[in-house]
Scaffold this active site. Structure first.
Site, mmCIF file in Angstrom:
data_model
loop_
_atom_site.group_PDB
_atom_site.id
_atom_site.type_symbol
_atom_site.label_atom_id
_atom_site.label_comp_id
_atom_site.label_asym_id
_atom_site.label_seq_id
_atom_site.Cartn_x
_atom_site.Cartn_y
_atom_site.Cartn_z
ATOM 1 N N PRO A 142 0.859 -1.165 0.031
ATOM 2 C CA PRO A 142 -0.111 -0.091 -0.094
ATOM 3 C C PRO A 142 0.945 1.122 0.060
ATOM 4 C CG PRO A 142 0.053 -0.921 2.241
ATOM 5 C CD PRO A 142 0.943 -1.771 1.339
ATOM 6 N N GLY A 143 0.234 2.347 -0.525
ATOM 7 C CA GLY A 143 1.082 3.827 -0.499
ATOM 8 C C GLY A 143 0.082 4.592 0.332
ATOM 9 N N TYR A 154 0.685 11.232 -2.825
ATOM 10 C CA TYR A 154 0.347 11.759 -4.147
ATOM 11 C C TYR A 154 0.387 13.260 -4.221
ATOM 12 C CZ TYR A 154 0.046 6.669 -4.856
ATOM 13 O OH TYR A 154 0.180 5.233 -4.645
ATOM 14 N N ARG A 186 -3.757 16.815 -7.865
ATOM 15 C CA ARG A 186 -4.883 15.592 -8.037
ATOM 16 C C ARG A 186 -6.367 16.053 -8.290
ATOM 17 N NH1 ARG A 186 -6.247 12.535 -3.932
ATOM 18 N NH2 ARG A 186 -6.262 10.818 -5.094
ATOM 19 N N CYS A 200 -1.473 29.585 -14.248
ATOM 20 C CA CYS A 200 -2.426 30.026 -15.556
ATOM 21 C C CYS A 200 -3.102 28.963 -16.289
ATOM 22 C CB CYS A 200 -1.596 30.761 -16.128
ATOM 23 S SG CYS A 200 -0.727 32.189 -15.518
HETATM 24 N N1 LLP Z 1 1.618 -0.957 -6.072
HETATM 25 C C1 LLP Z 1 1.896 -0.656 -7.645
HETATM 26 C C2 LLP Z 1 2.565 -1.544 -8.424
HETATM 27 C C3 LLP Z 1 1.502 0.620 -7.905
HETATM 28 O O1 LLP Z 1 1.412 0.948 -8.807
HETATM 29 C C4 LLP Z 1 0.925 1.240 -6.681
HETATM 30 C C5 LLP Z 1 0.444 2.863 -7.035
HETATM 31 C C6 LLP Z 1 0.800 0.917 -5.527
HETATM 32 C C7 LLP Z 1 1.024 -0.322 -5.194
HETATM 33 C C8 LLP Z 1 0.154 1.661 -4.125
HETATM 34 O O2 LLP Z 1 -1.025 2.207 -4.510
HETATM 35 P P1 LLP Z 1 -1.679 2.783 -3.455
HETATM 36 O O3 LLP Z 1 -1.977 1.992 -2.187
HETATM 37 O O4 LLP Z 1 -1.284 4.225 -3.047
HETATM 38 O O5 LLP Z 1 -3.337 2.879 -3.994
HETATM 39 N N2 LLP Z 1 -1.334 9.438 -8.137
HETATM 40 C C9 LLP Z 1 -2.677 8.528 -8.030
HETATM 41 C C10 LLP Z 1 -2.361 7.195 -7.578
HETATM 42 C C11 LLP Z 1 -1.448 6.404 -8.423
HETATM 43 C C12 LLP Z 1 -1.001 5.031 -7.975
HETATM 44 C C13 LLP Z 1 -0.237 4.505 -8.667
HETATM 45 N N3 LLP Z 1 0.423 3.160 -8.163
HETATM 46 C C14 LLP Z 1 -3.380 9.508 -7.041
HETATM 47 O O6 LLP Z 1 -3.329 10.566 -6.555
HETATM 48 O O7 LLP Z 1 -4.761 9.033 -6.610
#
Ligand code: LLP
Length: 946
Positions: A828-829, A926, A866, A897
Site C-alpha cells: 500500500p501507498g 501523491y 490531484r 495559469c
Molecule cells: N503497487 C503498485 C504496483 C502501484 O502501481 C501502486 C500505485 C501501489 C502499489 C500503491 O497504490 P496505493 O495503495 O497508493 O493506492 N496518483 C494517484 C495514485 C496512483 C497510484 C499508482 N500506483 C492518486 O493520486 O490517486
C-alpha cells in the site's frame, strides 16, 4: 375562497349553529342533515369546562406568556398519532407550545387521532350495525383511560363527541335516523364514514385542549372545519370528495385577526374539513400534515413545525442506509420530490400549500427536540447543485406497448392513454422509442390489483402488443440541477449496468432521475448507491449547511465514531508553521506540506497487525519524505520502488538499510532492471519483453510476475491498472509463453503480483485478488508468495465509509483456508500516508464574478495536482477561522495559469481575507510526490512533525 358566510366573529356558538344546528333550506334528506357537523359543545360557548382532578398541578397561566401585538407571528405545530397517545407525550406538546407562546408567538396545535384510533374507526365503518356498539365501547374506554392518565376529572367536550360517535355509528342519533348499512354506497355512506372517522381528531384535540388548559396554558379548542373548506374538484367521484378532499387555501388576514381576538393558543384537528354543503369531509392520506400546512398558509404563519418520530428527511431511508445523512435544508421542490418518491416522514401533499404561501416547514423529532431537524424553505441562491437523496419505491408495474410505425399514426398516444383513463389508472413515468412506449404505474397513486392490470392489458391489446412487467421498483435520485451532475454518475450507472434496467426517466423539472428495475434487484442496492454518490462527489455531504449528521450518529446504537483529524489539536502549531517565511531552512511557509508522524505510525501498526499478511511493502511513490521512510522502516515495513531514484531514496535512509525491497517497474529501460538485479532487489516483471530480450539479466534469479486480472478498479479511470486499456501486467493469455520463456532461461517465478488500481474501499477486493492469483499459481507450480498490490483507499468525503480493515483481514483468512501454502504480501501507498499529511496555503486574493466567489491561495495545481488530474476531492478548511460559521460558497483556486487550477469547487467556508491560512486535508499521498515547478513556481516545502 372558503365560501361560507360564517367567518365573521367566529364565535363557536354562532358557527356551530350556522353549520350544524340549522337544517339546510332545500333538498337534503334528513340523514344528510344529520351528517352536517354539529359541535356537541356548542352550548358551552367555547370555554373549556375540563377540570383537573387534583386542583391543578400548576396554576392557570403558569407559563410565562410574552405580550402579543397585532403583528405577533403565528406558529403551527403538528403532532401525529403516537405523539398524542400518552399523557407523557402531551406534556411534551404542552412544553413545546408554551415555549413558542413564551417567545411571543400565537400558536395553533394540529393533532391527529390517538394512534390506532383512525384504523379502529375505519373498521367500525365496515362492520355490521349490530357490532358497532361494542366497537364504540372500546373507543370510549380508550379515551377515558387517557383522560385518567392525564389526571383530568373528565372532559365534557370529549364526552359530547363520544356520544355523537355512538349515535352516528349505531343509528341512535338525535334525529332518530338509522345509520347506513355496510352494503350502502353513495354520497351519504361516504359522508357518514367521514363523519365517523373525524371523531378521532375531534376527541384527541378535545382532550388536548383540556389537558393544556388544566396545566397552565389556556388553550382554545378550534373546529378545523371552521377554517378548511374543501374545493370543488371537477370529475372527482363521491368517495374521493368525502374521503380524500382537497382544500384550496390562501392567506386570510381577516381570519387570522378574528382568531387572534379569540385567544393566543389553539388546538385543532388534522385530517378534517367541511365541504360546500357543510358536511364533514376527510383530507385522505397524510391528512394531518396537510391540515397543518393549510393552517400555516391560511394564517401566513412564521412556520409550520411537523413533530414526528424522526428528526427529518434523510438522504436515504435510514432503515436501509444507517449512514444516511439528515437533510437540514431543502427547498420545497426537492422536498416534494423526495416525499413523493419514497420518503415517508412527510406526505407530499402538504408541501404545496406551504410553498405557495412561502411558509417554512420544519420537521422535528418529538422525542429529541434538540435535534436540528429539516427545514423546508426557499433555498438561498448560493447553493451548489447536489444530489440530496436516493429513494426507492416497490410494487411498480410497467406496461410496455409496442407497435410498428407508431409515430406515423396520428393520435396513437391519445388512444392508449384514453384506455388508461378508462381503467382509472394514472401513469407515473414514460419512456418512448420509435416503436415502443413504456409507462410505469405507481401503487401509491393507483389501486393496482391484478384485475385492473389485466383489464387494461386486454383493452390495450386491441391497439398494440402489450407486455406487463412486474414487480418492479423505481429508484430515484433527487436533487436540484440533476443535469449538471450527470458526469459524476458513472459509478451509479455502472452499478445499474450489472442488472437490467427497464426504464430511465429524467424529470423535466431537472429534479430527478429514476431507474426502473426488477424489484429483486433492490436488495442492498440503496446503501451501495448512497456510498457511490458520496464518493463521486455527486452528493455533496461536505456542505454541512445542508447535510447534517448521519442517522447512525443521531440514533444508532453503534454509531461510527467520529474521528477528529490530528490537525485539529495541532492547529496552533500548524498556523505557526504556515506563517514562517517560505524557504526558511525547509521548515514552514506556504504552500507547504506537513506530515504527522504519530498518525503515520498508527497506520503502519494497524497494517502490521493484519493476521493474514506476511509482509508489507510501502509504495514510496505516494510520499518519499525521508522522515516518512524512516518511520515506516522503524515499524518493520519494506519498500516498493519503481525507479532507481526511488531505490536511492530508500538507500539514503539509515534505518531502511536492512529493509526488504521490491522493484516493480513498468516499461522501464533495460538499465533500470540491471541496476535492481545488481543490488539484489526482488524484481517484478510485467510483460514478455524483458525475458525475451534481456534474459541474461535474470538468468538464475527468482522473480515475481505481475498479472493483469482483466479489470481495473479505483477512484478514477487514470488510476485503474487492469484490463486491455491499461499498460500494466501480463495478460493471462500470455502466461504460458511467459512460463516457458522463464524455464528456458532458468528464471524462477516464485511470486505472483496484481495491482489493479488505487483508492479501493471494497473490503472484498483483496481476498478476490488472492483467490485469483492462488488459482493461477497452482498452474505454475514454483510460486510461494502472492503480492496483492496496494490500492487501499481512504475516504475523502465526510460521511464516506472507511475501508473496513478488519473485514479485509477476516476475508483474507477465509481464503487462506483454501490456499494456506502462500506467503501474502501487500504494497500500500495511500492508506499509510494520505491522512497523515496536510497542505497549508495562504489566501492571496478574493474575487467575485457574478454569483461565483473565488478564493485564491498560493497552493495551486503545481503543489497539489490531484483535483485537476483526477477530480479528486480534498477537504479544505480555513485554519485561521476554524470555528467561525461557514457562510460563503467558494471556488478555491491557485495561482497557476490554467482554468483547471481549482483545488475545490463550491466549498462552504467562513468569509476569508488575504493572509488567512487554508488547510487542505488528506494530502499526504501523491501530493508532494506529484508536485511540479509549473509556471516556474518553487516546489512546496515539507516538514514532518511528531
Ligand atoms: N503497487 C503498485 C504496483 C502501484 O502501481 C501502486 C500505485 C501501489 C502499489 C500503491 O497504490 P496505493 O495503495 O497508493 O493506492 N496518483 C494517484 C495514485 C496512483 C497510484 C499508482 N500506483 C492518486 O493520486 O490517486
Amino acid at each position: 375562497m372558503r365560501g361560507r358566510p360564517v367567518r365573521s366573529g367566529l364565535a363557536p356558538t354562532a358557527f356551530a349553529r350556522a353549520c350544524g344546528g340549522v337544517a339546510p333550506t332545500t333538498g337534503c334528506r334528513r340523514a344528510d342533515t344529520r351528517l352536517r357537523f354539529a359541535a356537541p359543545h356548542a352550548k358551552l360557548g367555547g370555554c373549556i369546562r375540563a377540570t383537573a382532578r387534583h386542583a391543578c398541578r400548576l396554576p392557570v397561566n403558569a407559563y410565562v406568556a410574552a405580550p402579543l401585538s397585532p403583528t405577533s407571528p403565528w406558529v403551527v405545530l403538528k403532532f401525529g398519532g403516537t405523539s398524542v397517545a400518552t399523557a407523557e407525550r402531551w406534556r411534551t406538546i404542552l412544553e413545546l407550545a408554551s415555549a413558542r407562546r413564551a417567545a411571543g408567538a400565537r400558536v395553533v396545535v394540529v393533532v391527529s387521532a390517538l394512534a390506532g384510533v383512525t384504523d379502529a374507526l375505519k373498521a367500525l365503518c365496515g362492520c355490521p350495525r349490530g357490532e358497532r356498539a361494542a366497537a364504540v365501547d372500546k373507543l370510549v374506554e380508550r379515551h377515558r383511560a387517557l383522560v385518567a392518565e392525564m389526571d383530568l376529572a373528565g372532559v365534557e367536550r370529549a364526552e359530547g363527541w363520544l356520544a355523537s360517535l355512538r349515535a352516528l355509528a349505531t343509528g341512535a342519533d338525535p334525529d332518530g335516523e338509522q345509520a347506513p348499512d355496510v352494503s350502502e354506497t353513495g354520497p351519504t355512506q361516504y359522508l357518514w364514514q367521514a363523519a365517523i372517522q373525524a371523531h378521532g381528531e375531534l376527541l384527541s384535540s378535545s382532550l388536548g385542549a383540556a389537558f393544556m388548559t388544566a396545566n397552565g396554558l389556556a388553550t382554545e379548542w378550534l373546529d378545523a372545519r371552521e377554517a378548511l373548506l374543501a374545493r370543488e374538484v371537477p370529475f372527482l367521484n363521491e368517495r374521493s370528495r368525502a374521503l380524500s378532499a382537497q382544500v384550496q387555501i390562501e392567506a386570510d388576514p381577516a381570519f387570522a385577526l378574528a382568531l387572534a381576538a379569540r385567544g393566543s393558543v389553539f388546538i385543532t384537528q388534522g385530517f378534517i374539513a367541511r365541504d360546500g354543503g357543510g358536511h364533514t369531509v376527510l383530507l385522505g392520506r397524510g391528512g394531518s400534515d396537510t391540515s397543518a400546512a393549510y393552517f400555516g398558509a391560511l394564517l401566513r404563519a412564521e412556520r409550520v413545525e411537523t413533530w414526528t418520530d424522526v428528526a427529518g428527511m434523510f438522504t436515504a431511508d435510514p432503515r436501509q442506509v444507517p449512514n444516511a445523512r439528515l437533510l437540514q435544508r431543502l427547498d420545497y421542490d426537492e422536498a416534494q420530490e423526495i416525499a413523493s418518491t419514497g420518503a415517508k416522514v412527510l406526505h407530499a401533499r402538504c408541501i404545496s400549500p406551504c410553498r405557495r404561501a412561502r411558509v417554512p416547514l420544519w420537521i422535528k423529532d418529538t422525542k429529541r427536540p434538540e435535534f436540528q431537524g429539516t427545514v423546508i424553505a426557499p433555498m438561498p441562491p448560493e447553493t451548489a447543485p447536489s444530489i440530496k437523496a436516493v429513494s426507492s419505491r416497490r410494487g411498480i408495474t410497467l406496461v410496455s406497448m409496442e407497435t410498428a410505425g407508431m409515430w406515423q399514426e396520428v393520435g396513437f398516444l391519445a388512444d392508449v392513454f384514453a384506455l388508461f383513463k378508462q381503467n382509472g389508472l394514472s401513469v407515473d413515468l414514460i419512456g418512448s422509442a420509435e416503436t415502443n412506449v413504456t409507462v410505469s404505474l405507481d401503487p401509491t397513486e393507483n389501486l393496482l390489483d391484478s384485475d385492473v392490470v389485466a383489464a387494461l392489458a386486454t383493452d390495450l391489446s386491441k391497439v398494440c402488443r402489450v407486455k406487463v412487467i412486474a414487480p418492479c421498483a423505481a429508484v430515484t435520485l433527487v436533487g436540484r440541477g440533476m443535469r449538471s451532475m450527470l458526469h459524476r454518475l458513472s459509478g451509479v450507472l455502472a452499478e445499474f449496468g450489472r442488472e437490467r434496467v427497464h426504464l430511465i426517466s429524467q424529470s423535466s423539472n431537472n429534479l430527478n432521475l429514476t431507474f426502473v428495475v426488477d424489484e429483486g434487484m433492490l436488495d442492498g442496492l440503496l446503501p451501495r448507491l448512497h456510498e457511490l454518490l458520496i464518493r463521486a462527489g455527486a452528493m455533496r455531504t461536505d456542505d454541512t449547511a445542508l447535510f447534517g449528521p448521519s442517522w447512525q450518529a443521531l440514533y444508532g446504537e453503534q454509531a461510527r465514531p467520529v474521528v477528529q483529524p490530528w490537525w485539529r489539536t495541532e492547529r496552533t502549531r500548524l498556523l505557526d508553521l504556515a506563517r514562517r517565511p517560505a524557504g526558511d531552512g525547509g521548515v514552514g511557509g506556504t504552500p507547504g506540506y506537513v506530515y504527522h508522524l504519530p498518525t503515520l505510525r498508527a497506520r503502519a501498526r494497524a497494517l502490521m497487525a493484519l493476521k493474514a499478511i506476511d509482509h508489507v511493502y510501502y509504495a514510496i511513490k505516494a510520499n518519499a519524505h525521508p522522515a516518512v521512510l524512516r518511520t515506516l522502516a522503524e515499524e518493520g515495513i519494506g519498500f516498493e520502488c519503481v525507479s532507481p531514484g526511488e531505490l536511492a531514496a530508500v538507500d539514503a535512509i539509515d534505518a531502511a538499510r536492512g529493509s526488504r525491497r521490491l522493484f516493480t517497474p513498468n516499461f522501464a529501460p533495460r538499465e533500470d532492471y540491471a541496476h535492481a538485479v545488481e543490488r539484489g532487489v526482488t524484481l517484478t516483471l510485467d510483460g514478455l519483453h524483458p525475458l525475451r530480450h534481456w534474459s541474461e539479466l535474470f538468468a538464475g534469479h527468482d522473480i515475481n510476475l505481475r498479472i493483469d486480472l482483466g479489470r481495473g478498479l479505483g477512484h478514477h479511470d487514470k488510476v485503474r491498472t487492469g484490463g486491455a486499456t491499461s499498460k500494466f501486467g501480463l495478460p493471462l493469455e500470455q502466461l504460458d509463453e511467459f512460463v516457458s520463456l522463464a524455464r528456458e532461461h532458468a528464471v524462477r517465478i516464485v511470486g505472483l503480483h496484481a495491482h489493479l488500481g488505487s483508492g479501493i474501499l471494497d473490503a472484498n477486493y483483496w481476498p478476490w485478488v488472492y483467490a485469483q492469483l492462488a488459482s493461477i499459481a497452482e498452474r505454475i507450480g514454483s510460486v510461494t508468495r502472492l503480492d496483492l498490490g496496494g490500492g487501499l483507499g481512504v475516504p475523502a468525503h465526510p460521511g464516506e465509509a472507511p475501508l473496513d480493515l478488519a473485514a479485509v483481514d477476516a476475508a483474507l483468512m477465509e481464503v487462506k483456508q483454501t490456499y494456506p501454502q502462500y506467503e501474502l504480501w501487500l504494497e500500500p501507498g495511500r492508506w499509510l500516508v494520505a491522512e497523515a499529511g496536510v497542505l497549508l496555503a495562504r489566501v492571496t486574493q478574493t474575487k467575485s464574478k457574478g454569483a461565483v466567489n473565488y478564493l485564491g491561495c498560493d497552493a495551486g495545481m503545481h503543489a497539489l495536482i490531484r483535483p485537476a488530474l483526477y477530480d479528486a476531492w480534498h477537504p479544505i478548511v480555513n485554519l485561521s477561522r476554524l470555528d467561525e460559521t461557514a457562510t460563503t460558497l467558494y471556488q478555491v483556486v491557485g495561482p497557476i495559469c490554467e482554468s483547471g487550477d481549482v483545488l475545490g469547487s463550491d466549498r462552504r467556508l467562513p468569509e476569508a481575507t488575504e493572509g488567512d491560512v487554508l488547510l487542505i486535508g488528506v494530502a499526504g499521498a501523491y501530493g508532494e510526490s506529484m508536485a511540479s515547478h509549473y509556471n516556474l513556481r518553487p516546489l512546496a516545502e515539507s516538514v514532518a512533525i511528531e
